[in-house]
Design a protein around this motif. Sequence first.
Motif, PDB file in Angstrom:
ATOM      1  N   TYR A   1      -2.658   0.922   9.934  1.00  0.00           N
ATOM      2  CA  TYR A   1      -2.977   0.076   8.785  1.00  0.00           C
ATOM      3  C   TYR A   1      -2.526   0.695   7.467  1.00  0.00           C
ATOM      4  O   TYR A   1      -1.898   0.036   6.648  1.00  0.00           O
ATOM      5  CB  TYR A   1      -4.486  -0.180   8.762  1.00  0.00           C
ATOM      6  CG  TYR A   1      -4.843  -1.336   7.876  1.00  0.00           C
ATOM      7  CD1 TYR A   1      -4.500  -2.634   8.250  1.00  0.00           C
ATOM      8  CD2 TYR A   1      -5.484  -1.150   6.667  1.00  0.00           C
ATOM      9  CE1 TYR A   1      -4.790  -3.704   7.440  1.00  0.00           C
ATOM     10  CE2 TYR A   1      -5.791  -2.218   5.846  1.00  0.00           C
ATOM     11  CZ  TYR A   1      -5.436  -3.500   6.236  1.00  0.00           C
ATOM     12  OH  TYR A   1      -5.727  -4.556   5.424  1.00  0.00           O
TER      13      TYR A   1
ATOM     14  N   PHE B   1      -6.123   3.281  14.505  1.00  0.00           N
ATOM     15  CA  PHE B   1      -6.010   2.006  13.805  1.00  0.00           C
ATOM     16  C   PHE B   1      -5.554   2.228  12.355  1.00  0.00           C
ATOM     17  O   PHE B   1      -4.644   1.562  11.867  1.00  0.00           O
ATOM     18  CB  PHE B   1      -7.346   1.271  13.825  1.00  0.00           C
ATOM     19  CG  PHE B   1      -7.290  -0.085  13.185  1.00  0.00           C
ATOM     20  CD1 PHE B   1      -6.910  -1.196  13.922  1.00  0.00           C
ATOM     21  CD2 PHE B   1      -7.586  -0.246  11.842  1.00  0.00           C
ATOM     22  CE1 PHE B   1      -6.831  -2.448  13.329  1.00  0.00           C
ATOM     23  CE2 PHE B   1      -7.513  -1.500  11.237  1.00  0.00           C
ATOM     24  CZ  PHE B   1      -7.135  -2.598  11.987  1.00  0.00           C
ATOM     25  N   ASN B   2      -6.182   3.185  11.698  1.00  0.00           N
ATOM     26  CA  ASN B   2      -5.840   3.450  10.297  1.00  0.00           C
ATOM     27  C   ASN B   2      -4.418   3.920  10.124  1.00  0.00           C
ATOM     28  O   ASN B   2      -3.775   3.629   9.129  1.00  0.00           O
ATOM     29  CB  ASN B   2      -6.787   4.497   9.715  1.00  0.00           C
ATOM     30  CG  ASN B   2      -8.045   3.847   9.207  1.00  0.00           C
ATOM     31  OD1 ASN B   2      -8.174   2.622   9.262  1.00  0.00           O
ATOM     32  ND2 ASN B   2      -8.967   4.646   8.718  1.00  0.00           N
TER      33      ASN B   2
ATOM     34  N   LEU C   1      -3.285  -8.040   8.159  1.00  0.00           N
ATOM     35  CA  LEU C   1      -1.996  -7.361   8.399  1.00  0.00           C
ATOM     36  C   LEU C   1      -0.766  -8.197   8.042  1.00  0.00           C
ATOM     37  O   LEU C   1       0.167  -7.685   7.434  1.00  0.00           O
ATOM     38  CB  LEU C   1      -1.896  -6.925   9.866  1.00  0.00           C
ATOM     39  CG  LEU C   1      -2.350  -5.510  10.209  1.00  0.00           C
ATOM     40  CD1 LEU C   1      -2.184  -5.279  11.699  1.00  0.00           C
ATOM     41  CD2 LEU C   1      -1.554  -4.479   9.440  1.00  0.00           C
TER      42      LEU C   1
ATOM     43  N   CYS D   1      -2.033  -0.747  15.476  1.00  0.00           N
ATOM     44  CA  CYS D   1      -3.302  -1.458  15.300  1.00  0.00           C
ATOM     45  C   CYS D   1      -3.685  -2.188  16.587  1.00  0.00           C
ATOM     46  O   CYS D   1      -4.839  -2.147  17.012  1.00  0.00           O
ATOM     47  CB  CYS D   1      -3.196  -2.445  14.147  1.00  0.00           C
ATOM     48  SG  CYS D   1      -3.073  -1.636  12.550  1.00  0.00           S
TER      49      CYS D   1
ATOM     50  N   MET E   1     -11.916  -3.446  12.808  1.00  0.00           N
ATOM     51  CA  MET E   1     -10.501  -3.583  13.169  1.00  0.00           C
ATOM     52  C   MET E   1     -10.044  -5.033  13.059  1.00  0.00           C
ATOM     53  O   MET E   1      -8.983  -5.318  12.509  1.00  0.00           O
ATOM     54  CB  MET E   1     -10.264  -3.066  14.585  1.00  0.00           C
ATOM     55  CG  MET E   1     -10.348  -1.556  14.701  1.00  0.00           C
ATOM     56  SD  MET E   1     -10.019  -1.044  16.395  1.00  0.00           S
ATOM     57  CE  MET E   1     -10.201   0.728  16.258  1.00  0.00           C
TER      58      MET E   1
ATOM     59  N   ALA F   1      -7.297  -6.236  10.560  1.00  0.00           N
ATOM     60  CA  ALA F   1      -6.064  -6.693  11.203  1.00  0.00           C
ATOM     61  C   ALA F   1      -5.721  -8.114  10.771  1.00  0.00           C
ATOM     62  O   ALA F   1      -4.547  -8.486  10.710  1.00  0.00           O
ATOM     63  CB  ALA F   1      -6.193  -6.617  12.716  1.00  0.00           C
TER      64      ALA F   1
END
Lengths: 406, 114
Positions: free
Chosen positions: A186, A182-183, A235, A200, A228, A232
């Motif tokens: 991100y 995920f990171n 985002l 993500c 998350m 997100a």
Amino acid sequence: MVATLTRIFGVHNLALAEDVVQDAFCRALEVWSFRGMPENPSAWLMATAKNRALDVLRRERTARAFAPELGRLLESEWTLAPVMEDLFAANAIKDDQLRMMFSCCHPRMPEEAQVAIILHILCGFSVDEVAGAFVNTHAATQKRITRAKKILAGSKRLFDVTAASEFSTRFPTVLRTLYLLFNEGYHGASPEAAVRVALCHEAMRLVSLLLDHPLGKAPVSHALVALMCLNAARLPTRIDADGDLHSLFDQDRSQWDRQLVSEGLRFLELSAAGSELTEYHIEAGIAAAHAQATRTEETDWKAIVSLYDALIALNPSPIVALNRAIAIAQNEGPERGLAEMQSIADRDRLVAYPFYSAALGELELRCGKREVAGQHFSAALALARNPMERRFLSGRIAVCERDSTP
Amino acid sequence: MSEFLFLYRGADRGGSPEQLQQRMQKWTAWMKELTTKGHMKDQGHPLERSGKVVKGKRKTVIDGPFAESKDLVGGYTLIEARDLEQAVELSKGCPIFEAESAALEVRPIMIMNI
């Protein structure tokens, strides 16, 4: 699909599983060229893959050893078809993905390789796409994936996720890998926004598989999902249509995804069920504090500082300390923030991190010391890792210079 | 209107997922164009690479066909056109020609109007 086929063929026949999937895709595209795309392409593909797998099993039954635990069932024509039906049922496929995920988080594999192999096998990223996501060369990525596959092939069968003790030993690694995945999306270095959003989303999809599993449905998983979702939600405003980076302070907060925020908050509540407090819990708490403030000025910085205090107690990393200093600057003014930054314990470990210098610049700028600020931003620019960061930092330098010449 | 059989020989296969997808889109677009212009009688199907060939008076069954891949029929479509000339014109829009040695055979269907 590869996960399911690997379950059937055995992990040592990973390459065979990939070939079958590749073949299914080629056939699908050929037929679709003529007949148009079917209404449910993924079901179509699964059915094709299943038939190809049956062909392979019949043809190579004597030449190869397949999954040891299924071996006898696959040998007889009487049991072959029904077993295959079961294996390709929707919930079995989910289960296989989960098992593959655990298999990929092999203790002998470095973290980066785990993320790469998961992207490749479970998310269907091509080698080039994985390379793009990590801003790495094709050759280096290929090597990493090949090595990871070898380790995987050595394990013979997919990880058993029903055995509680085995599950719990590998569970933290799986969470960690999904967190990194995920990171990477991100914060990662890939300049392409689309790639990062995809990373993500894949991380969120895989973590939701965990939530469907009786052993995976732990408070810590909920904390990770919450983290998350809440991140997100931001985002869409983090990178704009031109691919420019926006700091938390100048994002258009009305564009944040409210649905993800409320989902994140719901998961955060669920995560409070246990007595365990993890980094994911605290980071989700910080993300929640940001997400709930409709304007930067309304942010509860005091709460955020104390969350960072807790985070440092768990994980005394200089980057966490840096973020804490920034929060303190928000709460008590830039001078206090600067003082905190000077007292970060492992400050020397941040020298290669562009956002350390950038943060110094930001705070000096707020103190009105434009020239010093400009120097810090220039230092950060020299360290920047991708065009997006470079454009962002150049913009900050321009602000310093514009304001200093009246 | 007359009917024609398009036989596709030696089309590109394989490639990266992106290439495959692009190729499929081109084919789909082409098929759709023929349909909207009212030339499509039957979209036909792609064919498997190999099967059996039954040969001669003795009906010998052999594996095959083992033609060179550029000569191998990879699929067929049934087209309606005014005449052979128009059918040939239609064939020129086919994405198969992106492959160097590909060929599209246009064969009028013999129809006896009784």
